[in-house]
Design an enzyme around this catalytic site. Structure first.
Site, PDB file in Angstrom:
ATOM      1  N   ASP A  11      -7.563   9.350   4.796  1.00 22.04           N
ATOM      2  CA  ASP A  11      -6.344   9.484   4.615  1.00 22.04           C
ATOM      3  C   ASP A  11      -6.049  10.856   4.262  1.00 22.04           C
ATOM      4  O   ASP A  11      -6.622  11.581   3.322  1.00 22.04           O
ATOM      5  CB  ASP A  11      -5.708   8.668   3.376  1.00 22.04           C
ATOM      6  N   ASP A 106      -2.456   9.923  10.481  1.00 22.54           N
ATOM      7  CA  ASP A 106      -3.132  10.575   9.351  1.00 22.54           C
ATOM      8  C   ASP A 106      -4.218   9.625   8.653  1.00 22.54           C
ATOM      9  O   ASP A 106      -4.473  10.172   7.692  1.00 22.54           O
ATOM     10  CB  ASP A 106      -2.228  11.294   8.331  1.00 22.54           C
ATOM     11  N   GLU A 107      -4.155   8.457   9.086  1.00 22.51           N
ATOM     12  CA  GLU A 107      -4.913   7.359   8.351  1.00 22.51           C
ATOM     13  C   GLU A 107      -5.567   6.425   9.200  1.00 22.51           C
ATOM     14  O   GLU A 107      -5.028   5.960  10.245  1.00 22.51           O
ATOM     15  CB  GLU A 107      -3.950   6.505   7.549  1.00 22.51           C
TER      16      GLU A 107
HETATM   17  N1  DCP Z   1       5.496   9.924   7.001  1.00 20.44           N
HETATM   18  C1  DCP Z   1       6.775   9.777   7.123  1.00 20.44           C
HETATM   19  N2  DCP Z   1       7.695   9.146   6.591  1.00 20.44           N
HETATM   20  C2  DCP Z   1       7.233   8.438   5.420  1.00 20.44           C
HETATM   21  C3  DCP Z   1       5.766   8.445   4.834  1.00 20.44           C
HETATM   22  C4  DCP Z   1       4.984   9.469   5.906  1.00 20.44           C
HETATM   23  O1  DCP Z   1       7.101  10.407   8.310  1.00 20.44           O
HETATM   24  N3  DCP Z   1       8.109   7.693   4.833  1.00 20.44           N
HETATM   25  C5  DCP Z   1       4.439  11.009   7.672  1.00 20.44           C
HETATM   26  C6  DCP Z   1       4.572  12.257   6.963  1.00 20.44           C
HETATM   27  C7  DCP Z   1       3.126  12.164   6.441  1.00 20.44           C
HETATM   28  C8  DCP Z   1       2.243  11.280   7.209  1.00 20.44           C
HETATM   29  O2  DCP Z   1       3.184  10.515   7.721  1.00 20.44           O
HETATM   30  O3  DCP Z   1       2.596  13.526   6.404  1.00 20.44           O
HETATM   31  C9  DCP Z   1       1.428  10.431   6.392  1.00 20.44           C
HETATM   32  O4  DCP Z   1       1.744   9.618   5.165  1.00 20.44           O
HETATM   33  P1  DCP Z   1       1.216   9.514   3.849  1.00 20.44           P
HETATM   34  O5  DCP Z   1       1.925   8.468   3.224  1.00 20.44           O
HETATM   35  O6  DCP Z   1      -0.300   9.462   3.951  1.00 20.44           O
HETATM   36  O7  DCP Z   1       1.575  10.888   3.268  1.00 20.44           O
HETATM   37  P2  DCP Z   1       0.739  12.387   3.183  1.00 20.44           P
HETATM   38  O8  DCP Z   1      -0.316  12.141   4.038  1.00 20.44           O
HETATM   39  O9  DCP Z   1       1.988  13.195   3.556  1.00 20.44           O
HETATM   40  O10 DCP Z   1       0.591  12.348   1.844  1.00 20.44           O
HETATM   41  P3  DCP Z   1      -0.735  11.882   0.738  1.00 20.44           P
HETATM   42  O11 DCP Z   1      -1.519  12.990   0.405  1.00 20.44           O
HETATM   43  O12 DCP Z   1      -0.056  11.250  -0.338  1.00 20.44           O
HETATM   44  O13 DCP Z   1      -1.653  11.082   1.486  1.00 20.44           O
HETATM   45 MG    MG Z   2      -1.909  10.774   3.845  1.00 21.38          MG
END
Ligand code: DCP
Ligand code: MG
Length: 363
Positions: A11, A106-107
């Site tokens: 992730d 991203d996952e």
């Molecule tokens: N995303 C989005 N809307 C959401 C959740 C996520 O557009 N409600 C997008 C933006 C994030 C990406 O998907 O950058 C990945 O989601 P994650 O939940 O993995 O969040 P992040 O990678 O940003 O943060 P973390 O470090 O907690 O994984």
């Molecule tokens: Mg993430």
């Protein structure tokens, strides 16, 4: 087989925000949010850890985020850029296994059970993948290693950001009791509240409930709760060319005030779904299993209704939409419709029988 597998969950940390910082290093160390404009109905897609300290989080309306953190730097999303980075990261994964299941840009889950690399050590593979992402992309990823998907995902969150955490089969009995039930896949707000009313907050407490009681309270999901609370999760990592579902959704500029106005939006939405479905089916035919409708009310409360069906027809969505609307009976900001597919490998006859089983379990 479930406890002999080696699953890695990768992730990326603050994915969109981290890419924006990489592209513009002056943003480093500052509270930034990527998402929609605060003037429209924009929400935060993601934000940097500096912004998270002010209580800013994903899905928060951008206007509210700016009130919580007035110095917040708001950037528009650049999906093409994020997609390109995502492809580069996935290319790294394919050097370790072809059993890759991406969950989003991203996952992803990787099943490295059969890998001979690093003498089969999933931990060494995960740390090498993290290093390669850091070196080639200047981005950090967190990784979890465990015998199944549920625990691998919990593990990747454990030492986030830029962390690696391993849950070995022998660690499971000691690890589970303290884990909050909300970490269990499928336990959303409704099921969590249901469990809380029963005095159940942790997996340890959940383990004390009998299968009979769980079945009575949660229907078919009860069995899953029984297994998940013990760290058991047989779900396979299913490769990227196999779809579990296909859906389309639309967020409206102005909330749809009535059921009738929601029903009016169904035909254009269905037309888009149908086009995408045809394209996907040309690539690989998959048997539909069920249809679903997703509604988000103006206050962001979201509900989905699903029903078994082997056919994808516009008329079949009408009762689902009506049922979903009845749950809230208030203005709607987002409407989505979709199809779930049969897992491949299930013989058609069995698939037919499964699709006749009425839905049950929590909403
Ligand atoms: N995303 C989005 N809307 C959401 C959740 C996520 O557009 N409600 C997008 C933006 C994030 C990406 O998907 O950058 C990945 O989601 P994650 O939940 O993995 O969040 P992040 O990678 O940003 O943060 P973390 O470090 O907690 O994984
Ligand atoms: Mg993430």
């Amino acid at each position: 087989m479930s406890d002999k597998r080696k699953i890695i969950h990768i992730d990326m940390d603050c994915f969109y925000a981290a890419i924006e910082v990489r592209e513009n290093p002056q943003l480093r160390g500052k509270p930034i949010a990527v998402g929609g404009s605060p003037n429209g109905r924009g929400v935060v897609a993601t934000c940097s850890y500096e912004a998270r300290e002010y209580g800013v989080h994903s899905a928060m309306p951008m206007g509210l985020a700016l009130r919580q953190c007035p110095q917040l730097i708001v950037l528009p999303t650049r999906h093409e850029l994020y997609r390109a980075v995502s492809r580069e990261i996935q290319a790294i994964f394919t050097e370790y296994t072809h059993r890759i299941e991406p969950l989003s840009l991203d996952e992803a889950y990787l099943d490295v059970s059969d890998s001979g690399l690093h003498q089969g050590s999933a931990t060494l593979i995960a740390s090498e993948i993290r290093q390669r992402i850091a070196r080639t992309q200047q981005l950090t990823a967190s990784a979890g290693v465990a015998p199944n998907k549920f625990l691998a995902k919990v593990a990747s969150d454990w030492n986030k950001p830029d962390g690696l955490f391993v849950i070995r089969p022998r660690d499971i009995p000691a690890f589970m009791p303290a884990l909050p039930v909300k970490r269990i896949p499928g336990v959303g707000r409704v099921t969590q509240a249901h469990l809380e009313r029963m005095g159940i907050h942790s997996c340890g407490q959940l383990q004390t409930l009998s299968p009979l009681l769980l079945a009575r309270e949660f229907g078919r999901f009860g069995q899953r709760l029984h297994d998940f609370s013990r760290g058991i999760d047989p779900r396979p990592v299913s490769s990227s060319d196999i779809r579990k579902s296909l859906s389309v959704e639309d967020t409206f500029d102005t909330d749809l005030p009535t059921l009738a106005s929601c029903l009016e939006r169904l035909p254009p939405l269905f037309a888009v779904l149908e086009t995408r479905l045809k394209r996907a089916q040309q690539h690989r035919y998959q048997l539909p299993k069920s249809l679903f409708v997703k509604l988000r009310f103006h206050d962001f409360v979201t509900t989905t209704v699903q029903a078994p069906s082997l056919q994808v027809q516009e008329a079949l969505y009408l009762p689902l939409l009506t049922q979903a609307w009845e749950r809230g009976k208030r203005p709607v900001r987002l409407l989505g419709i979709g199809v779930q597919f049969e897992e491949p490998g299930i013989p058609e006859q069995l698939a037919l029988e499964l699709s006749r089983t009425p839905p049950s379990g929590p909403a």
